[in-house]
Write an enzyme that holds these catalytic residues in place. Structure first.
Site, PDB file in Angstrom:
ATOM      1  N   GLU A   1      31.570  37.043  50.015  1.00 27.34           N
ATOM      2  CA  GLU A   1      32.438  37.181  51.190  1.00 27.34           C
ATOM      3  C   GLU A   1      31.721  36.704  52.455  1.00 27.34           C
ATOM      4  OE1 GLU A   1      34.140  41.186  51.118  1.00 27.34           O
ATOM      5  OE2 GLU A   1      35.673  40.503  49.713  1.00 27.34           O
TER       6      GLU A   1
ATOM      7  N   GLU B   1      37.958  38.203  43.679  1.00 24.98           N
ATOM      8  CA  GLU B   1      38.181  39.651  43.654  1.00 24.98           C
ATOM      9  C   GLU B   1      39.642  39.946  43.954  1.00 24.98           C
ATOM     10  OE1 GLU B   1      35.742  41.862  46.362  1.00 24.98           O
ATOM     11  OE2 GLU B   1      33.889  40.854  45.785  1.00 24.98           O
TER      12      GLU B   1
END
Ligand code: CA
Length: 498
Positions: free
Chosen positions: A181, A279
């Protein structure tokens, strides 16, 4: 995934007890998808699994049979495992920060166990000693004083040596993520020039490790469409070498599915990158079962225009199916989807407990989170992350998003991983595709089962497995022969099956 940073209050605990989880979930239905790529990734991140096993958690099939979770996942249709790696998630006394205490050695064990059941591994390097997400990209302790140039070298060496360790343990590494991320930074570097240098150093390490392994970069907040597309442009501008553009997609935060497809398609169509969701997850209930408040709970992330599915076991399967469909809609370069932490269940079920019983169970859970690292953070993380993890440490915020109930038994929704794959109907016993099961097919199966080379593909040979025991063997040949010569057989040979 950003972890929830606020502890469960007593009032909330009372609410959760009232809506305690019901163990026997109904069966589910899944509409199959015709994937562009037969190897479309249907993956799961189970990074915390070793810490859960250390805490005494065991897993069962949906029939209640105790089994290695890696076998359960593989049998259900999961074909890829993702694991996060932190450089050094331990304090100066060697106590784990929690969140699985996932270092390289954990990844090696998880990779080996995945390979044992035919599943590939995505290694997700955070290049931090603990959680890396849009709010935090803290450099590992050992790198905290390094310049960008020194970090480039350290990141290269660390990536290469870690991958060697994981491979030597027996893992089948298929993909490597350079950062987690990394929308706002990576390893303590927050300007784009510095970020690009670290991405490139990691990519080079992967190329030098094995040129067949894919390099993925992972960002989040796909709902910020133009901003994320700008990141794709910046990667090109700085000539960062990578194969896969990956995003997180949590439907309670990250916008619509059509926007997701749009963002991924931008990287695929404009720059020829593969695209995937690294995810996603969805709650199958609003109940908590470990005494630590969940990301999705009553009044928190449980409503919104993009939550198209029930918060139920069926809804959980539907969400994953829909996200897979959105990635498949990217086209040939839609690579797949990983479900995040689908096995992070409670270390001790608090459902239905009240008063002293609840308090005592919670105390035991806290001890396990601390000693085994099975909560999102342990108190020992304070040294590295004093303001967040060191303050709000605790258990699992996603036990209601797992594919297992609090006893460790697989929920019916786990079947989505296999049932989502569209299977072309075929005539049982018709190996050569002539339109009927006949003596020629019997002969082919006979020859195949005795080790004589045949020209058929695996999927064609499978059509000869008429007793459907998973093997196409001599008994199948006998049944086909009997059918072809008009003897009664106990299987629907010659009929169209799915
Ligand atoms: Ca929880």
């Amino acid at each position: 995934m950003r972890m929830l940073r606020r502890p469960a209050s007593i009032a909330l605990a009372a609410v959760m007890i009232l809506s305690a989880f019901t163990a026997q979930a109904a069966d589910i239905t899944v509409e199959p998808i015709k994937f562009n790529d037969p190897d479309f990734i249907r993956g799961m991140d189970i990074s915390s699994v070793l810490s859960l096993e250390r805490s005494g958690v065991t897993y069962m099939t949906s029939d209640g049979k105790r089994e290695d979770i890696f076998k359960i996942l593989s049998d259900s249709g999961v074909n890829y495992i993702r694991v996060r790696v932190w450089n050094d998630p331990f304090n100066s006394d060697g106590k784990g920060y929690g969140g699985g205490n996932n270092d390289v050695n954990s990844a090696a064990v998880i990779g080996r166990r995945a390979a044992q059941y035919g599943m590939k591994l995505l290694v997700d390097f955070h290049y931090s000693d603990f959680w890396a997400d849009p709010a935090k990209q803290t450099a590992p302790k050992a790198w905290s004083k390094l310049t960008v140039s020194e970090k480039e070298a350290a990141l290269y060496d660390y990536t290469l040596s870690s991958l060697k360790t994981i491979k030597e343990a027996g893992a089948d590494i298929g993909m490597v993520q350079i950062g987690n991320e990394t929308t706002t930074g990576i390893a303590g570097e927050y300007d784009r020039a510095g970020m690009a240098r670290l991405f490139s150093a990691g990519a080079k390490a992967v190329r030098d490790f094995d040129s067949d392994v894919m390099v993925a970069l992972h960002f989040t907040n796909p709902e910020r469409t133009q901003y994320i597309k700008g990141i794709v442009d910046f990667l090109d501008e700085y000539k960062v070498d990578y194969d896969v553009f990956a995003v997180s997609y949590y439907p309670y935060w990250h916008g619509s599915l059509s926007n997701l497809t749009d963002v991924l398609s931008y990287a695929a169509d404009k720059y020829g990158k593969f695209a995937m969701v690294a995810e996603t997850s969805y709650a199958n209930t609003l109940s908590d079962t470990d005494g630590h408040i969940n990301t999705v709970s009553k009044g928190s992330n449980d409503t919104g225009a993009d939550l198209l599915w029930d918060l139920s076991v069926q809804g959980q399967a539907d969400e994953l199916r829909s996200v897979m469909d959105a990635v498949n809609n990217v086209g040939e370069r839609g690579l797949g989807v990983f479900y995040w932490e689908g096995a992070w269940i409670t270390v001790g079920d608090t459902s239905g407990l009240t008063g002293k019983d609840y308090t005592e169970r919670l105390k035991l859970n806290k001890e396990l989170w601390e000693s085994c690292g099975s909560g999102w953070a342990a108190s020992y993380s304070a040294e590295y992350d004093p303001d967040d993890a060191g303050r709000w440490y605790g258990g699992s915020a996603v036990d209601n998003q797992a594919f297992f109930d609090p006893s460790g038994r697989a929920l019916p929704s786990l079947r989505v991983f296999g049932d989502v794959v569209y299977k072309e109907p075929y005539i049982l016993g018709d190996v050569d595709g002539s339109g009927e099961a006949d003596i020629i097919d019997a002969s082919f199966v006979q020859r195949y089962s005795t080790g004589v080379a045949v020209v058929f593909k695996k999927s064609e040979i499978k059509r000869g497995d008429v007793d459907r025991d998973g093997e196409t063997d001599v008994s199948d040949a006998t049944f086909i022969q009997r059918y072809a010569t008009n003897f009664a057989v106990p299987y629907p040979i010659g009929e169209t099956v799915g």
